[in-house]
Design a protein around this motif. Structure first.
Motif, PDB file in Angstrom:
ATOM      1  N   PHE A  17       0.831  -1.210   0.000  1.00 34.81           N
ATOM      2  CA  PHE A  17       0.000   0.000   0.000  1.00 34.81           C
ATOM      3  C   PHE A  17       0.862   1.255   0.000  1.00 34.81           C
ATOM      4  O   PHE A  17       0.628   2.180  -0.776  1.00 34.81           O
ATOM      5  N   LEU A  18       1.855   1.300   0.871  1.00 33.56           N
ATOM      6  CA  LEU A  18       2.725   2.475   0.940  1.00 33.56           C
ATOM      7  C   LEU A  18       3.458   2.698  -0.385  1.00 33.56           C
ATOM      8  O   LEU A  18       3.566   3.837  -0.861  1.00 33.56           O
ATOM      9  N   ALA A  19       3.935   1.620  -0.989  1.00 30.11           N
ATOM     10  CA  ALA A  19       4.627   1.739  -2.270  1.00 30.11           C
ATOM     11  C   ALA A  19       3.686   2.264  -3.351  1.00 30.11           C
ATOM     12  O   ALA A  19       4.054   3.152  -4.135  1.00 30.11           O
ATOM     13  N   PHE A  20       2.479   1.749  -3.399  1.00 27.37           N
ATOM     14  CA  PHE A  20       1.490   2.155  -4.394  1.00 27.37           C
ATOM     15  C   PHE A  20       1.103   3.621  -4.193  1.00 27.37           C
ATOM     16  O   PHE A  20       1.066   4.411  -5.143  1.00 27.37           O
ATOM     17  N   PHE A  21       0.845   3.996  -2.957  1.00 30.68           N
ATOM     18  CA  PHE A  21       0.454   5.365  -2.650  1.00 30.68           C
ATOM     19  C   PHE A  21       1.580   6.351  -2.958  1.00 30.68           C
ATOM     20  O   PHE A  21       1.355   7.389  -3.584  1.00 30.68           O
ATOM     21  N   LEU A  22       2.794   6.011  -2.551  1.00 27.43           N
ATOM     22  CA  LEU A  22       3.934   6.897  -2.819  1.00 27.43           C
ATOM     23  C   LEU A  22       4.238   6.978  -4.309  1.00 27.43           C
ATOM     24  O   LEU A  22       4.618   8.038  -4.817  1.00 27.43           O
ATOM     25  N   MET A  23       4.056   5.861  -5.015  1.00 28.86           N
ATOM     26  CA  MET A  23       4.238   5.896  -6.461  1.00 28.86           C
ATOM     27  C   MET A  23       3.240   6.860  -7.095  1.00 28.86           C
ATOM     28  O   MET A  23       3.576   7.605  -8.019  1.00 28.86           O
ATOM     29  N   GLY A  24       2.015   6.880  -6.584  1.00 32.98           N
ATOM     30  CA  GLY A  24       1.007   7.816  -7.093  1.00 32.98           C
ATOM     31  C   GLY A  24       1.413   9.263  -6.883  1.00 32.98           C
ATOM     32  O   GLY A  24       1.234  10.100  -7.767  1.00 32.98           O
ATOM     33  N   ALA A  25       1.969   9.548  -5.714  1.00 32.51           N
ATOM     34  CA  ALA A  25       2.426  10.913  -5.437  1.00 32.51           C
ATOM     35  C   ALA A  25       3.521  11.313  -6.419  1.00 32.51           C
ATOM     36  O   ALA A  25       3.490  12.413  -6.983  1.00 32.51           O
ATOM     37  N   ALA A  46      -0.920  24.334 -13.309  1.00 30.42           N
ATOM     38  CA  ALA A  46      -1.940  24.483 -12.264  1.00 30.42           C
ATOM     39  C   ALA A  46      -1.585  23.636 -11.043  1.00 30.42           C
ATOM     40  O   ALA A  46      -1.086  22.520 -11.168  1.00 30.42           O
ATOM     41  N   ALA A  47      -1.845  24.182  -9.878  1.00 30.85           N
ATOM     42  CA  ALA A  47      -1.606  23.450  -8.624  1.00 30.85           C
ATOM     43  C   ALA A  47      -2.939  22.930  -8.099  1.00 30.85           C
ATOM     44  O   ALA A  47      -3.939  23.646  -8.132  1.00 30.85           O
ATOM     45  N   PRO A  48      -2.972  21.691  -7.626  1.00 34.62           N
ATOM     46  CA  PRO A  48      -4.223  21.147  -7.095  1.00 34.62           C
ATOM     47  C   PRO A  48      -4.570  21.789  -5.754  1.00 34.62           C
ATOM     48  O   PRO A  48      -3.694  22.297  -5.050  1.00 34.62           O
ATOM     49  N   GLU A  49      -5.860  21.763  -5.441  1.00 40.77           N
ATOM     50  CA  GLU A  49      -6.286  22.217  -4.120  1.00 40.77           C
ATOM     51  C   GLU A  49      -5.883  21.146  -3.113  1.00 40.77           C
ATOM     52  O   GLU A  49      -6.124  19.969  -3.324  1.00 40.77           O
ATOM     53  N   GLY A  50      -5.290  21.556  -2.018  1.00 36.60           N
ATOM     54  CA  GLY A  50      -4.803  20.608  -1.022  1.00 36.60           C
ATOM     55  C   GLY A  50      -5.824  20.274   0.042  1.00 36.60           C
ATOM     56  O   GLY A  50      -5.544  20.418   1.223  1.00 36.60           O
ATOM     57  N   SER A  51      -7.005  19.822  -0.348  1.00 34.22           N
ATOM     58  CA  SER A  51      -8.046  19.474   0.616  1.00 34.22           C
ATOM     59  C   SER A  51      -7.758  18.115   1.253  1.00 34.22           C
ATOM     60  O   SER A  51      -6.929  17.344   0.776  1.00 34.22           O
ATOM     61  N   ALA A  52      -8.473  17.823   2.320  1.00 31.80           N
ATOM     62  CA  ALA A  52      -8.325  16.526   2.985  1.00 31.80           C
ATOM     63  C   ALA A  52      -8.686  15.389   2.028  1.00 31.80           C
ATOM     64  O   ALA A  52      -8.027  14.345   2.018  1.00 31.80           O
ATOM     65  N   LEU A  53      -9.718  15.593   1.234  1.00 29.17           N
ATOM     66  CA  LEU A  53     -10.123  14.573   0.269  1.00 29.17           C
ATOM     67  C   LEU A  53      -9.033  14.317  -0.760  1.00 29.17           C
ATOM     68  O   LEU A  53      -8.817  13.182  -1.188  1.00 29.17           O
ATOM     69  N   PHE A  54      -8.311  15.362  -1.153  1.00 30.58           N
ATOM     70  CA  PHE A  54      -7.226  15.249  -2.123  1.00 30.58           C
ATOM     71  C   PHE A  54      -6.153  14.273  -1.641  1.00 30.58           C
ATOM     72  O   PHE A  54      -5.560  13.549  -2.442  1.00 30.58           O
ATOM     73  N   ALA A  59      -5.270   7.713  -0.853  1.00 30.46           N
ATOM     74  CA  ALA A  59      -4.732   6.771   0.137  1.00 30.46           C
ATOM     75  C   ALA A  59      -5.739   5.659   0.399  1.00 30.46           C
ATOM     76  O   ALA A  59      -5.385   4.470   0.409  1.00 30.46           O
ATOM     77  N   LEU A  60      -6.990   6.018   0.605  1.00 29.16           N
ATOM     78  CA  LEU A  60      -8.016   5.012   0.886  1.00 29.16           C
ATOM     79  C   LEU A  60      -8.222   4.075  -0.300  1.00 29.16           C
ATOM     80  O   LEU A  60      -8.290   2.855  -0.124  1.00 29.16           O
ATOM     81  N   THR A  61      -8.299   4.625  -1.511  1.00 28.58           N
ATOM     82  CA  THR A  61      -8.511   3.746  -2.666  1.00 28.58           C
ATOM     83  C   THR A  61      -7.301   2.855  -2.921  1.00 28.58           C
ATOM     84  O   THR A  61      -7.467   1.691  -3.296  1.00 28.58           O
ATOM     85  N   SER A  62      -6.100   3.371  -2.687  1.00 28.56           N
ATOM     86  CA  SER A  62      -4.898   2.531  -2.827  1.00 28.56           C
ATOM     87  C   SER A  62      -4.918   1.389  -1.818  1.00 28.56           C
ATOM     88  O   SER A  62      -4.537   0.264  -2.137  1.00 28.56           O
ATOM     89  N   LEU A  63      -5.360   1.685  -0.610  1.00 22.22           N
ATOM     90  CA  LEU A  63      -5.460   0.641   0.417  1.00 22.22           C
ATOM     91  C   LEU A  63      -6.494  -0.410   0.034  1.00 22.22           C
ATOM     92  O   LEU A  63      -6.234  -1.614   0.153  1.00 22.22           O
TER      93      LEU A  63
END
Length: 137
Positions: A17-25, A46-54, A59-63
């Protein structure tokens, strides 16, 4: 057949999970940031909005994807690298990429095939990575 939760290596799930999530970042923030923005019809810088959902959403879907792969691999007794890589390719292409393309062809995506290429490739590589880590642990 699916009474395999006890067979799942939860440390392996955490590592995958950590590898997948960090790869996404890395994928979306560094490697393909400009192309991803263009695929969404935004300015390349363009910079994304840094909301909690962002942060929490990916992270949740990767998990969820990682746990699902771990359960299926345990149920199917995927325990070798060749089988894990094949599993990752089948799940990646058959579910994750196909679903990404299906979502992208929505008329709200200005460049659906370009978006599908960037996000679909991430999901495919991520699925193979998760599968390889799960079989290694």
């Amino acid at each position: 057949m699916f009474n395999v939760l006890g067979d799942v290596n939860w440390i392996g799930v955490l590592v995958a999970f950590l590898a997948f999530f960090l790869m996404g970042a890395l994928w979306f923030a560094l490697l393909f940031n400009k192309a991803y923005n263009i695929s969404l019809g935004r300015d390349a810088s363009a910079a994304p909005e840094g909301s909690a959902l962002f942060y929490a959403g990916p992270a949740l879907t990767s998990l969820v994807i990682t746990i699902t792969s771990a359960v299926l691999m345990a149920a199917l007794r995927v325990d070798s690298y060749p089988d894990a890589l094949l599993f990752g390719l089948i799940v990646g292409a058959g579910y994750l990429v196909a679903n990404t393309v299906n979502i992208a062809i929505n008329p709200n995506f200005p460049r659906p095939l370009f978006y599908s290429l960037i996000s679909g490739a991430y999901n495919l590589v991520g699925s193979v990575l998760v599968s390889a880590i799960l079989v290694a642990t």
